[in-house]
Design an enzyme around this catalytic site. Sequence first.
Site, PDB file in Angstrom:
ATOM      1  N   HIS A  14       0.800  -1.217  -0.070  1.00 37.99           N
ATOM      2  CA  HIS A  14      -0.016   0.240   0.082  1.00 37.99           C
ATOM      3  C   HIS A  14       0.953   1.222  -0.014  1.00 37.99           C
ATOM      4  O   HIS A  14       2.210   1.289  -0.207  1.00 37.99           O
ATOM      5  CB  HIS A  14      -1.000  -0.075   1.039  1.00 37.99           C
ATOM      6  CG  HIS A  14      -0.200  -0.380   2.517  1.00 37.99           C
ATOM      7  ND1 HIS A  14       0.344   0.601   3.390  1.00 37.99           N
ATOM      8  CD2 HIS A  14       0.132  -1.585   3.101  1.00 37.99           C
ATOM      9  CE1 HIS A  14       0.909   0.091   4.417  1.00 37.99           C
ATOM     10  NE2 HIS A  14       0.795  -1.167   4.204  1.00 37.99           N
ATOM     11  N   ALA A  15       0.264   2.495   0.242  1.00 38.37           N
ATOM     12  CA  ALA A  15       0.977   3.525   0.113  1.00 38.37           C
ATOM     13  C   ALA A  15       2.507   3.923   0.891  1.00 38.37           C
ATOM     14  O   ALA A  15       3.439   4.107   0.324  1.00 38.37           O
ATOM     15  CB  ALA A  15       0.028   4.886   0.438  1.00 38.37           C
TER      16      ALA A  15
END
Length: 91
Positions: A14-15
């Site tokens: 994810h980010a």
Amino acid sequence: MEKNFRITDEDGIHARPATALVNTANKFKGSEAFAEANGKKVTLKSILGVLSLGLEKGDDLKLIVEGDQAEEAIHALAEVMINEGLGEVHA
């Protein structure tokens, strides 16, 4: 140079971990770094590119680095993958 990983993080990539990979790839100006998964290849120097792979736990990821600093870069990227708990080296 290439190195294969299997994603082990419950949340996939994810980010936050994508940012760590991109920041590491961008340190090596003399090399181009790519991530390949599920038939799609993207630059590792773009957060959106990495996130667009939609990597989830159990997915296979290939890191590919070309250029003058390829060996240093592939080792640094592998460290991020392992130290961030994102994946393990996979044959």
